[in-house]
Write a protein that holds these residues in place. Sequence first.
Motif, PDB file in Angstrom:
ATOM      1  N   VAL A  33      45.452  48.155  53.214  1.00 51.33           N
ATOM      2  CA  VAL A  33      45.991  48.560  51.844  1.00 51.33           C
ATOM      3  C   VAL A  33      46.084  46.550  50.960  1.00 51.33           C
ATOM      4  CG1 VAL A  33      46.678  49.419  49.888  1.00 51.33           C
ATOM      5  CG2 VAL A  33      46.168  50.702  51.994  1.00 51.33           C
ATOM      6  N   THR A  34      45.597  45.923  50.317  1.00 46.36           N
ATOM      7  CA  THR A  34      46.160  45.113  49.738  1.00 46.36           C
ATOM      8  C   THR A  34      46.767  45.635  48.497  1.00 46.36           C
ATOM      9  OG1 THR A  34      43.914  44.839  48.364  1.00 46.36           O
ATOM     10  CG2 THR A  34      43.401  43.949  50.269  1.00 46.36           C
ATOM     11  N   ALA A  35      47.725  43.862  48.285  1.00 44.44           N
ATOM     12  CA  ALA A  35      48.749  43.784  47.356  1.00 44.44           C
ATOM     13  C   ALA A  35      47.620  44.184  45.636  1.00 44.44           C
ATOM     14  CB  ALA A  35      49.399  42.998  47.346  1.00 44.44           C
ATOM     15  N   GLY A  36      46.407  43.657  45.662  1.00 43.86           N
ATOM     16  CA  GLY A  36      45.285  43.740  44.795  1.00 43.86           C
ATOM     17  C   GLY A  36      45.373  44.428  44.345  1.00 43.86           C
ATOM     18  N   LEU A  37      45.122  45.644  45.332  1.00 48.98           N
ATOM     19  CA  LEU A  37      44.692  47.205  45.141  1.00 48.98           C
ATOM     20  C   LEU A  37      45.687  47.650  44.386  1.00 48.98           C
ATOM     21  CD1 LEU A  37      42.382  48.623  45.890  1.00 48.98           C
ATOM     22  CD2 LEU A  37      43.320  49.701  47.543  1.00 48.98           C
ATOM     23  N   PHE A  38      46.615  47.433  44.351  1.00 51.59           N
ATOM     24  CA  PHE A  38      47.890  48.166  44.000  1.00 51.59           C
ATOM     25  C   PHE A  38      47.789  47.139  42.198  1.00 51.59           C
ATOM     26  CE2 PHE A  38      52.614  48.863  43.017  1.00 51.59           C
ATOM     27  CZ  PHE A  38      52.808  49.797  43.547  1.00 51.59           C
ATOM     28  N   THR A  39      47.418  46.329  42.506  1.00 53.96           N
ATOM     29  CA  THR A  39      47.870  45.785  41.214  1.00 53.96           C
ATOM     30  C   THR A  39      47.058  45.771  40.663  1.00 53.96           C
ATOM     31  OG1 THR A  39      47.547  43.788  41.757  1.00 53.96           O
ATOM     32  CG2 THR A  39      49.949  44.504  41.822  1.00 53.96           C
ATOM     33  N   TYR A  40      45.598  46.325  40.819  1.00 58.15           N
ATOM     34  CA  TYR A  40      44.547  46.455  40.130  1.00 58.15           C
ATOM     35  C   TYR A  40      44.672  46.262  38.695  1.00 58.15           C
ATOM     36  CZ  TYR A  40      39.917  48.708  39.695  1.00 58.15           C
ATOM     37  OH  TYR A  40      38.712  49.381  38.723  1.00 58.15           O
ATOM     38  N   PRO A  41      45.275  48.094  38.272  1.00 63.21           N
ATOM     39  CA  PRO A  41      45.346  48.303  36.956  1.00 63.21           C
ATOM     40  C   PRO A  41      46.340  47.058  35.869  1.00 63.21           C
ATOM     41  CG  PRO A  41      46.290  50.420  38.079  1.00 63.21           C
ATOM     42  CD  PRO A  41      45.967  48.805  39.523  1.00 63.21           C
ATOM     43  N   ALA A  42      46.885  46.713  36.935  1.00 66.34           N
ATOM     44  CA  ALA A  42      47.876  45.408  35.586  1.00 66.34           C
ATOM     45  C   ALA A  42      46.010  44.491  34.993  1.00 66.34           C
ATOM     46  CB  ALA A  42      48.306  44.548  36.180  1.00 66.34           C
ATOM     47  N   LEU A  43      45.605  44.037  35.870  1.00 70.52           N
ATOM     48  CA  LEU A  43      44.074  43.272  35.995  1.00 70.52           C
ATOM     49  C   LEU A  43      43.231  43.868  34.651  1.00 70.52           C
ATOM     50  CD1 LEU A  43      42.788  40.387  36.140  1.00 70.52           C
ATOM     51  CD2 LEU A  43      41.430  41.406  37.968  1.00 70.52           C
ATOM     52  N   MET A  44      43.269  44.879  35.314  1.00 73.53           N
ATOM     53  CA  MET A  44      42.140  45.790  33.933  1.00 73.53           C
ATOM     54  C   MET A  44      42.616  45.719  32.743  1.00 73.53           C
ATOM     55  SD  MET A  44      40.837  49.668  34.637  1.00 73.53           S
ATOM     56  CE  MET A  44      40.133  50.480  33.038  1.00 73.53           C
ATOM     57  N   ALA A  45      43.682  46.151  32.767  1.00 72.51           N
ATOM     58  CA  ALA A  45      45.271  46.557  31.356  1.00 72.51           C
ATOM     59  C   ALA A  45      44.994  44.847  31.028  1.00 72.51           C
ATOM     60  CB  ALA A  45      46.235  46.789  31.504  1.00 72.51           C
ATOM     61  N   ALA A  46      44.967  43.413  31.333  1.00 68.62           N
ATOM     62  CA  ALA A  46      44.273  42.195  31.537  1.00 68.62           C
ATOM     63  C   ALA A  46      43.182  42.151  30.366  1.00 68.62           C
ATOM     64  CB  ALA A  46      44.842  41.363  32.144  1.00 68.62           C
ATOM     65  N   ASP A  47      42.522  42.507  30.686  1.00 67.96           N
ATOM     66  CA  ASP A  47      40.963  42.412  30.211  1.00 67.96           C
ATOM     67  C   ASP A  47      40.874  43.186  28.757  1.00 67.96           C
ATOM     68  OD1 ASP A  47      40.398  41.556  33.449  1.00 67.96           O
ATOM     69  OD2 ASP A  47      39.315  43.628  34.029  1.00 67.96           O
ATOM     70  N   ILE A  48      41.540  44.067  29.348  1.00 64.70           N
ATOM     71  CA  ILE A  48      40.987  44.393  27.812  1.00 64.70           C
ATOM     72  C   ILE A  48      42.024  44.219  26.803  1.00 64.70           C
ATOM     73  CG2 ILE A  48      41.540  47.412  27.209  1.00 64.70           C
ATOM     74  CD1 ILE A  48      41.242  48.342  29.932  1.00 64.70           C
ATOM     75  N   LEU A  49      43.756  44.062  27.177  1.00 62.00           N
ATOM     76  CA  LEU A  49      44.245  43.749  25.877  1.00 62.00           C
ATOM     77  C   LEU A  49      44.463  41.952  25.575  1.00 62.00           C
ATOM     78  CD1 LEU A  49      47.386  45.081  27.447  1.00 62.00           C
ATOM     79  CD2 LEU A  49      46.024  45.978  25.756  1.00 62.00           C
ATOM     80  N   LEU A  50      43.088  40.725  26.018  1.00 58.81           N
ATOM     81  CA  LEU A  50      42.910  39.740  26.209  1.00 58.81           C
ATOM     82  C   LEU A  50      41.866  40.235  24.905  1.00 58.81           C
ATOM     83  CD1 LEU A  50      42.282  37.833  29.100  1.00 58.81           C
ATOM     84  CD2 LEU A  50      44.361  37.225  27.884  1.00 58.81           C
ATOM     85  N   TYR A  51      41.590  41.384  24.283  1.00 57.53           N
ATOM     86  CA  TYR A  51      40.291  41.010  23.513  1.00 57.53           C
ATOM     87  C   TYR A  51      40.341  41.748  22.282  1.00 57.53           C
ATOM     88  CZ  TYR A  51      37.834  38.523  27.118  1.00 57.53           C
ATOM     89  OH  TYR A  51      37.934  37.068  28.140  1.00 57.53           O
ATOM     90  N   GLN A  52      41.913  41.717  22.520  1.00 63.61           N
ATOM     91  CA  GLN A  52      42.074  42.798  21.239  1.00 63.61           C
ATOM     92  C   GLN A  52      41.941  43.965  21.271  1.00 63.61           C
ATOM     93  OE1 GLN A  52      45.201  42.297  20.119  1.00 63.61           O
ATOM     94  NE2 GLN A  52      46.229  39.788  20.402  1.00 63.61           N
TER      95      GLN A  52
END
Length: 335
Positions: free
Chosen positions: A118-137
């Motif tokens: 299990v990569t650390a990226g799989l664990f922090t995946y939702p933070a990247l998803m939140a970044a995707d969404i929040l960057l675009y207001q």
Amino acid sequence: MKRVFSGVQPSGLLTIGNYLGAIRNFTTLQHEAECYFCVVDLHALTVPQDPEELRRNTLNTARLFVACGVDPTVATIFVQSHVPEHTTFSWLLECTAYYGELRRMTQFKDKAAKQEVVTAGLFTYPALMAADILLYQTDEVPVGEDQRQHLELTRDLATRLNSRFGPLVKVPEAYIPPRTAGGRIMSLQDPTEKMSKSSQDSRSYVALLDPPDVIRKKIRSAVTDSGREVRYDPEEKPAISNLMVIYSLVSGESLDTIAERYGGSGYGKFKNDLAERVVELVTPIQRRFQELSEPGAIEAILEAGYSKAQPVAAATLQAVQAAFGLVPRGQIRGE
Ligand code: AMP
Ligand code: TRP
């Protein structure tokens, strides 16, 4: 104008579940809102990927967006890794989210159980998803039901940032269709599991690029329930109910109309007709997909998408970085 953002992972093929749960709604929302549709290649890297395949899948996922009716002159289609603001913001959100919050994510638990490592990226995946969404207001995020928990976390993180630093990001709403409108299309082989492109058993899904004969075979071999009555009853008849939802969405007919027509005629005729309806749905998608095979065609769309997306992302990131107390580069020189 309202802003809409959604992402799809380039993990091979897209299924009619992806289409009915999410992409179909992209094509209607694009006329009501300013839309950003992203091929989230960095999310795909959370599990092992073959580099050559990832490259091909990324371009083909974008081609499928267009083939499904997303209009690149109206909506912005781009690749996540082209806009480095996503990963930069993601780090700040990893430092905002709590370990316990991420550990509770059911998609993480499910996916982690299926991986050897299990990569650390799989664990922090939702933070990247939140970044995707929040960057675009973003105001609205059209996704299937499986993403509800990630959306809740995104909202929590947005609220946390705003209460810590003042208004920085929009708190987005999920746009999730009810089950009868495609929010959760189930596997053709097991109606208790969602239809998934990562399933080992290719009979469990219909891919948008499956040839007509393969589609007919998969639908004819879909599991059914006991009895022979075609009736919408998700408790007693989960398999037939799932097929009825698919029928209803691809034909535009109500569940009642379908039950009336096929109620007493047995499963065979219903499945044959459903297969033809699904073939009718995918045929124009497959034709448009082929038309976009000209070298450079999809790359040009993605380049234009980058040019529209990046400045929006950069504006949000700049404000967020300042709020966190990161020193902007120019000021160091000017001391
Ligand atoms: P993914 O392929 O996991 O990146 O998913 C892309 C989009 O399709 C997301 O919005 C998912 O919620 C949606 N989706 C995936 N599978 C299904 C399904 N079986 N039913 C409805 N929506 C789905
Ligand atoms: N996690 C989503 C999925 O697996 C894909 C995704 C990544 C996404 N970033 C997003 C969806 C932002 C909506 C908005 O389906």
